[in-house]
Motif scaffolding. Structure first.
Motif, mmCIF file in Angstrom:
data_model
loop_
_atom_site.group_PDB
_atom_site.id
_atom_site.type_symbol
_atom_site.label_atom_id
_atom_site.label_comp_id
_atom_site.label_asym_id
_atom_site.label_seq_id
_atom_site.Cartn_x
_atom_site.Cartn_y
_atom_site.Cartn_z
ATOM 1 N N VAL A 188 0.858 -1.175 0.000
ATOM 2 C CA VAL A 188 0.000 0.000 0.000
ATOM 3 C C VAL A 188 0.897 1.228 0.000
ATOM 4 N N ALA A 189 0.628 2.158 -0.921
ATOM 5 C CA ALA A 189 1.434 3.373 -1.050
ATOM 6 C C ALA A 189 0.612 4.604 -0.682
ATOM 7 N N LEU A 190 1.283 5.564 -0.105
ATOM 8 C CA LEU A 190 0.682 6.840 0.270
ATOM 9 C C LEU A 190 0.320 7.629 -0.982
ATOM 10 N N GLY A 191 -0.893 8.136 -1.023
ATOM 11 C CA GLY A 191 -1.316 8.967 -2.148
ATOM 12 C C GLY A 191 -0.385 10.156 -2.312
ATOM 13 N N GLY A 192 -0.037 10.482 -3.546
ATOM 14 C CA GLY A 192 0.846 11.613 -3.806
ATOM 15 C C GLY A 192 2.324 11.305 -3.646
ATOM 16 N N SER A 193 2.673 10.056 -3.365
ATOM 17 C CA SER A 193 4.088 9.729 -3.150
ATOM 18 C C SER A 193 4.857 9.711 -4.472
ATOM 19 N N ARG A 194 6.162 9.911 -4.381
ATOM 20 C CA ARG A 194 7.055 9.860 -5.539
ATOM 21 C C ARG A 194 6.970 8.492 -6.210
ATOM 22 N N LYS A 195 6.856 7.473 -5.382
ATOM 23 C CA LYS A 195 6.763 6.103 -5.878
ATOM 24 C C LYS A 195 5.600 5.958 -6.845
ATOM 25 N N LEU A 196 4.436 6.484 -6.473
ATOM 26 C CA LEU A 196 3.263 6.390 -7.346
ATOM 27 C C LEU A 196 3.453 7.205 -8.625
ATOM 28 N N THR A 197 4.048 8.388 -8.494
ATOM 29 C CA THR A 197 4.330 9.204 -9.678
ATOM 30 C C THR A 197 5.207 8.424 -10.651
ATOM 31 N N ASN A 198 6.255 7.800 -10.136
ATOM 32 C CA ASN A 198 7.150 7.008 -10.981
ATOM 33 C C ASN A 198 6.419 5.828 -11.615
ATOM 34 N N LEU A 199 5.626 5.116 -10.820
ATOM 35 C CA LEU A 199 4.956 3.915 -11.336
ATOM 36 C C LEU A 199 3.880 4.240 -12.366
ATOM 37 N N ARG A 200 3.248 5.389 -12.267
ATOM 38 C CA ARG A 200 2.250 5.772 -13.272
ATOM 39 C C ARG A 200 2.900 5.945 -14.649
ATOM 40 N N LEU A 201 4.125 6.434 -14.664
ATOM 41 C CA LEU A 201 4.825 6.674 -15.925
ATOM 42 C C LEU A 201 5.684 5.492 -16.367
ATOM 43 N N ARG A 202 6.232 4.769 -15.389
ATOM 44 C CA ARG A 202 7.121 3.640 -15.656
ATOM 45 C C ARG A 202 6.777 2.543 -14.651
ATOM 46 N N PRO A 203 5.871 1.628 -14.996
ATOM 47 C CA PRO A 203 5.363 0.651 -14.033
ATOM 48 C C PRO A 203 6.340 -0.451 -13.626
ATOM 49 N N ARG A 204 7.466 -0.544 -14.296
ATOM 50 C CA ARG A 204 8.440 -1.592 -13.974
ATOM 51 C C ARG A 204 9.017 -1.351 -12.595
ATOM 52 N N THR A 205 9.133 -2.433 -11.796
ATOM 53 C CA THR A 205 9.654 -2.294 -10.439
ATOM 54 C C THR A 205 10.392 -3.550 -10.017
ATOM 55 N N THR A 206 11.275 -3.387 -9.056
ATOM 56 C CA THR A 206 11.984 -4.501 -8.421
ATOM 57 C C THR A 206 11.746 -4.385 -6.921
ATOM 58 N N ILE A 207 11.471 -5.524 -6.297
ATOM 59 C CA ILE A 207 11.235 -5.568 -4.854
ATOM 60 C C ILE A 207 12.169 -6.606 -4.261
ATOM 61 N N ALA A 208 12.921 -6.211 -3.230
ATOM 62 C CA ALA A 208 13.836 -7.126 -2.549
ATOM 63 C C ALA A 208 13.409 -7.258 -1.095
ATOM 64 N N VAL A 209 13.260 -8.501 -0.646
ATOM 65 C CA VAL A 209 12.912 -8.782 0.747
ATOM 66 C C VAL A 209 14.018 -9.654 1.335
ATOM 67 N N HIS A 210 14.333 -9.419 2.615
ATOM 68 C CA HIS A 210 15.366 -10.247 3.242
ATOM 69 C C HIS A 210 15.054 -10.471 4.709
#
Length: 150
Positions: free
Chosen positions: A52-74
C-alpha cells in the motif's frame, strides 16, 4: 507463472519488510522501504506481490509513468527479489470492477498479507481514505531466490 514460494516464506518471517525500487524520469533509481505481502490479484486471480502506497508519493508518480519495479525482501542472510510491472488501484487510479468498497477490503487484505493486524478497522479504513492510499500490485515475471552467505 513466476514462483513466489521463497518470497512468501520470507514475508512470513518479518512482516514483509522490503525495498521497492522504481525509476525516475532521469533514469535513476528511487528506493523505498515498505511492507509487502503476496495475494491473488482481485481481477485476474494471479498471485502478485502487493503493498500500500501513500497517495501523492514519488513512488506512485514514478509507477504511473514507468510501471516496472523490483522488490527485494530479506531476513538475515536470506533474500529474494521479484521483478515485474505494477498495477495501481486507488482513488487516483480507478480500475473497472473495483469500487470504493472493494478497494477498502483490498487495502485490508494487503495489510494482513504483510502480517498486519489492527484493533480498530474503522480507524484504519479512515486513514486509508484520508491519505488516499493506493494498492500496488506487482505481477512478477522474474523472481530469484538466494539463501545463505556467499
Amino acid at each position: 507463472m513466476t514462483d513466489l514460494t521463497k518470497y512468501r516464506e520470507l514475508v512470513a518471517q518479518d512482516k514483509g519488510q522490503a525495498i521497492v525500487s522504481t525509476t525516475r524520469a532521469d533514469g535513476s533509481v528511487q528506493c523505498s522501504l515498505v511492507n509487502t505481502g503476496v495475494l491473488d490479484h482481485p481481477i485476474t486471480g494471479e498471485p502478485v506481490v502487493a503493498y500500500v502506497a501513500l497517495g501523492g508519493s514519488r513512488k506512485l508518480t514514478n509507477l504511473r509513468l514507468r510501471p516496472r519495479t523490483t522488490i527485494a525482501v530479506h531476513v538475515g542472510w536470506e533474500w529474494t527479489c521479484v521483478e515485474g510491472d505494477s498495477q495501481l488501484i486507488g482513488p487516483d487510479d480507478p480500475r473497472e470492477g473495483i469500487d470504493a468498497e472493494r478497494l477498502r477490503v483490498l487495502l485490508r487484505e494487503i495489510f494482513m498479507s504483510c502480517g498486519g493486524t489492527h484493533d480498530n478497522w474503522d480507524i484504519y479504513d479512515e486513514a486509508m481514505r484520508t491519505e488516499r492510499r493506493t494498492a500496488v500490485l506487482v505481477s512478477p515475471d522474474r523472481a530469484y531466490p538466494v539463501s545463505g552467505r556467499r
